[in-house]
Design a protein around this motif. Structure first.
Motif, PDB file in Angstrom:
ATOM      1  N   ASN A 126      12.401 -10.054   0.546  1.00 23.47           N
ATOM      2  CA  ASN A 126      11.829 -11.282   1.102  1.00 23.47           C
ATOM      3  C   ASN A 126      11.152 -12.159   0.056  1.00 23.47           C
ATOM      4  OD1 ASN A 126      12.524 -10.709   3.848  1.00 23.47           O
ATOM      5  ND2 ASN A 126      10.878  -9.191   3.896  1.00 23.47           N
ATOM      6  N   ASP A 127      11.222 -11.738  -1.191  1.00 26.36           N
ATOM      7  CA  ASP A 127      10.602 -12.528  -2.252  1.00 26.36           C
ATOM      8  C   ASP A 127      11.306 -13.878  -2.391  1.00 26.36           C
ATOM      9  OD1 ASP A 127       8.817 -12.545  -4.807  1.00 26.36           O
ATOM     10  OD2 ASP A 127      10.813 -13.130  -5.508  1.00 26.36           O
ATOM     11  N   ALA A 128      10.528 -14.936  -2.518  1.00 26.77           N
ATOM     12  CA  ALA A 128      11.091 -16.288  -2.594  1.00 26.77           C
ATOM     13  C   ALA A 128      11.996 -16.443  -3.809  1.00 26.77           C
ATOM     14  CB  ALA A 128       9.961 -17.316  -2.634  1.00 26.77           C
ATOM     15  N   GLY A 129      11.592 -15.860  -4.930  1.00 26.74           N
ATOM     16  CA  GLY A 129      12.412 -15.960  -6.132  1.00 26.74           C
ATOM     17  C   GLY A 129      13.747 -15.259  -5.985  1.00 26.74           C
ATOM     18  N   VAL A 130      13.733 -14.094  -5.347  1.00 28.03           N
ATOM     19  CA  VAL A 130      14.975 -13.353  -5.119  1.00 28.03           C
ATOM     20  C   VAL A 130      15.905 -14.150  -4.216  1.00 28.03           C
ATOM     21  CG1 VAL A 130      15.960 -11.284  -4.069  1.00 28.03           C
ATOM     22  CG2 VAL A 130      13.917 -11.098  -5.498  1.00 28.03           C
ATOM     23  N   LYS A 131      15.348 -14.699  -3.142  1.00 24.64           N
ATOM     24  CA  LYS A 131      16.167 -15.482  -2.218  1.00 24.64           C
ATOM     25  C   LYS A 131      16.745 -16.723  -2.896  1.00 24.64           C
ATOM     26  CE  LYS A 131      14.091 -14.089   2.177  1.00 24.64           C
ATOM     27  NZ  LYS A 131      13.416 -14.556   3.414  1.00 24.64           N
TER      28      LYS A 131
ATOM     29  N   TYR B 252      28.665  -6.151  -5.383  1.00 24.72           N
ATOM     30  CA  TYR B 252      27.995  -6.134  -6.681  1.00 24.72           C
ATOM     31  C   TYR B 252      26.554  -6.625  -6.553  1.00 24.72           C
ATOM     32  CZ  TYR B 252      31.888  -4.884  -9.755  1.00 24.72           C
ATOM     33  OH  TYR B 252      32.887  -4.198 -10.412  1.00 24.72           O
ATOM     34  N   GLY B 253      26.342  -7.628  -5.710  1.00 24.79           N
ATOM     35  CA  GLY B 253      24.986  -8.126  -5.497  1.00 24.79           C
ATOM     36  C   GLY B 253      24.092  -7.079  -4.856  1.00 24.79           C
ATOM     37  N   ALA B 254      24.640  -6.351  -3.883  1.00 23.54           N
ATOM     38  CA  ALA B 254      23.859  -5.304  -3.217  1.00 23.54           C
ATOM     39  C   ALA B 254      23.507  -4.183  -4.188  1.00 23.54           C
ATOM     40  CB  ALA B 254      24.645  -4.749  -2.031  1.00 23.54           C
ATOM     41  N   ALA B 255      24.454  -3.828  -5.055  1.00 25.70           N
ATOM     42  CA  ALA B 255      24.185  -2.779  -6.046  1.00 25.70           C
ATOM     43  C   ALA B 255      23.096  -3.225  -7.018  1.00 25.70           C
ATOM     44  CB  ALA B 255      25.468  -2.441  -6.803  1.00 25.70           C
ATOM     45  N   HIS B 256      23.142  -4.499  -7.420  1.00 26.20           N
ATOM     46  CA  HIS B 256      22.109  -5.023  -8.324  1.00 26.20           C
ATOM     47  C   HIS B 256      20.746  -5.023  -7.635  1.00 26.20           C
ATOM     48  CE1 HIS B 256      20.311  -7.432 -11.509  1.00 26.20           C
ATOM     49  NE2 HIS B 256      19.822  -8.235 -10.577  1.00 26.20           N
ATOM     50  N   PHE B 257      20.728  -5.390  -6.364  1.00 24.78           N
ATOM     51  CA  PHE B 257      19.475  -5.385  -5.602  1.00 24.78           C
ATOM     52  C   PHE B 257      18.872  -3.983  -5.562  1.00 24.78           C
ATOM     53  CE2 PHE B 257      17.413  -4.596  -1.489  1.00 24.78           C
ATOM     54  CZ  PHE B 257      16.367  -5.506  -1.554  1.00 24.78           C
TER      55      PHE B 257
ATOM     56  N   THR C 216       0.811  -1.220   0.000  1.00 23.65           N
ATOM     57  CA  THR C 216       0.000   0.000   0.000  1.00 23.65           C
ATOM     58  C   THR C 216       0.842   1.265   0.000  1.00 23.65           C
ATOM     59  OG1 THR C 216      -0.101  -0.058   2.426  1.00 23.65           O
ATOM     60  CG2 THR C 216      -1.880  -1.161   1.216  1.00 23.65           C
ATOM     61  N   GLU C 217       2.145   1.117   0.273  1.00 27.94           N
ATOM     62  CA  GLU C 217       3.041   2.265   0.300  1.00 27.94           C
ATOM     63  C   GLU C 217       4.308   1.943  -0.487  1.00 27.94           C
ATOM     64  OE1 GLU C 217       2.364   5.140   1.596  1.00 27.94           O
ATOM     65  OE2 GLU C 217       0.511   4.606   2.662  1.00 27.94           O
ATOM     66  N   LYS C 218       4.867   2.954  -1.102  1.00 31.09           N
ATOM     67  CA  LYS C 218       6.103   2.781  -1.865  1.00 31.09           C
ATOM     68  C   LYS C 218       7.242   2.290  -0.979  1.00 31.09           C
ATOM     69  CE  LYS C 218       9.263   5.435  -4.831  1.00 31.09           C
ATOM     70  NZ  LYS C 218       9.503   6.766  -5.452  1.00 31.09           N
ATOM     71  N   SER C 219       7.247   2.716   0.283  1.00 31.35           N
ATOM     72  CA  SER C 219       8.327   2.350   1.202  1.00 31.35           C
ATOM     73  C   SER C 219       8.354   0.853   1.512  1.00 31.35           C
ATOM     74  CB  SER C 219       8.194   3.140   2.506  1.00 31.35           C
ATOM     75  OG  SER C 219       6.940   2.887   3.122  1.00 31.35           O
ATOM     76  N   GLN C 220       7.264   0.131   1.202  1.00 32.78           N
ATOM     77  CA  GLN C 220       7.199  -1.306   1.479  1.00 32.78           C
ATOM     78  C   GLN C 220       7.899  -2.138   0.403  1.00 32.78           C
ATOM     79  OE1 GLN C 220       2.769  -1.151   1.768  1.00 32.78           O
ATOM     80  NE2 GLN C 220       3.075  -2.339   3.646  1.00 32.78           N
ATOM     81  N   ILE C 221       8.173  -1.532  -0.728  1.00 28.26           N
ATOM     82  CA  ILE C 221       8.665  -2.294  -1.877  1.00 28.26           C
ATOM     83  C   ILE C 221       9.995  -2.972  -1.579  1.00 28.26           C
ATOM     84  CG2 ILE C 221       9.547  -2.055  -4.233  1.00 28.26           C
ATOM     85  CD1 ILE C 221       7.361   0.025  -4.713  1.00 28.26           C
TER      86      ILE C 221
END
Length: 373
Positions: free
Chosen positions: A22-27, A326-331, A11-16
């Motif tokens: 925490n997305d399963a695919g990202v993990k 590099y992973g953090a920058a991509h995230f 409901t808010e942009k800050s939640q993205i």
């Protein structure tokens, strides 16, 4: 054409950012990336073990670059350029250390690290080129790998210093963080401790002469000058005026001394904090001065095998830190892209049309009420 909407939970942009993290695919992708990295290291790090014998530094570089890219690029989380950036950045960082490893072996590399730290500590700060980043010996890979307990001691000592500094600042700020200057009406930081100490000094200065006079009046009959009450009595002189002067002076200094006592009582905790802070800083400096001695002692307990394990662990952590970066920058790029979609598409065309129709209907009613329709 298929359209997608944001999850109703967002409901808010800050939640993205949290949803992406925490997305399963990202993990899953992150786990695959680090799994591929660990497998690559397990397969190819033995080439580092062989470097003191093979001396094949350029062959090692070629093998590392090609195999690293081939192992991590297929995961798909980082593209070829970013994967190449990870291994290239690490290689550029350790290339001189790898030369030392090829020439002097693992123990020689460890000894060179100690020499580097010792030389850096012995250099005066004035000798450092202007603008050059200050060398932090405690962050050196050898210290991190070899002196974990020592670093914990340093951290605890620094924590104590920081805590005492906060207590000191809190006392100095008092109840009000700032006050306005009468001269330029700019906000200046208020130092309660300094104000109290200045007041104490002023009060002492105000009664300095009175205290000296009281001391003379109350001194014994043998004092040179015979200005005391006792001396005048011994001479048979009338001391009424002197006694009255003494009473007046004591009445004058009594409330001032009382205020000085109150100020000193208020400053006592502050003075204790300052004393503790000075002691804590001294202890921290002493602890940091032990660095080379501790390194030499710990190095003496390492054999060639111990040096080898230490160096390989340091190289592994160094390469992994670049992968992390590099992973953090991509995230962050992924989060920024999703947030950009939010800004553009959070309100759908259907919602916009609906809001437009509602506004138009209200306008028609308003115009009809005014008799224009």
């Amino acid at each position: 054409m298929q359209y997608f909407d944001f999850l109703p939970e967002i409901t808010e942009k800050s939640q993205i950012k949290d949803f992406v993290a925490n997305d399963a695919g990202v993990k899953t992708q992150e786990a695959r990336l680090y799994g591929a990295f660990d497998e690559w290291w397990w397969l190819h790090s033995p080439m580092l073990n062989q470097l003191p014998e093979s001396k094949g530094l350029m062959e090692l570089r070629t093998a590392f670059f090609e195999s690293f890219i081939a192992s991590l690029e297929p995961v798909g989380l980082l593209d070829r350029f970013k994967v190449t950036g990870v291994i290239a950045t690490w290689w550029d960082e350790v290339r001189y250390e790898l030369r030392t490893l090829a020439e002097s072996g693992f123990s020689g590399l460890v000894d060179s690290w100690i020499d580097t730290i010792r030389d850096a500590l012995e250099d005066d700060d004035d000798d450092q080129p202007k603008g050059k980043e200050q060398f932090d010996p405690l962050s050196h890979k050898l210290v991190v790998q070899l002196l974990a307990d020592y670093l914990e001691e340093i951290e605890a000592a620094e924590g104590l210093v920081a805590d005492l500094e906060q207590q000191k600042v809190a006392f100095e700020q008092g109840d009000d963080d700032a006050e306005e200057s009468d001269d330029d009406e700019e906000e200046t930081v208020k130092n309660v401790a300094k104000a109290l100490d200045d007041r104490r000094k002023d009060l002492k200065n105000d009664i300095k002469d009175a205290l000296k006079r009281i001391k003379v009046l109350k001194s014994g009959a043998t004092v040179k000058g015979q200005n005391s009450i006792a001396a005048q009595r011994k001479l048979g002189n009338d001391t009424t005026a002197l006694e009255r002067e003494l009473v007046e002076l004591e009445g004058f200094v009594a409330p001032v001394l009382a205020e000085i006592g109150e100020i000193e009582a208020r400053l006592e905790p502050y003075n204790e904090i300052k004393a503790s802070l000075a002691e804590a800083r001294k202890a921290l400096r002493g602890l940091k001065d032990q660095l080379i001695g501790r390194l030499v002692a710990a190095r003496a307990e390492l054999g060639e095998e111990g040096c080898e394990k230490l160096v390989l662990a340091a190289f592994y952590e160094g390469l992994k830190s670049h992968l992390d970066r590099y992973g953090a920058a991509h995230f962050q790029q992924v989060v920024a892209a999703v947030e950009n979609w939010w800004d553009k598409y959070r309100v759908t065309l259907r919602d916009i049309v609906s809001e437009r129709d509602t506004a138009a209907a209200k306008l028609d009613q308003f115009l009809e009420g005014l008799g224009y329709v």
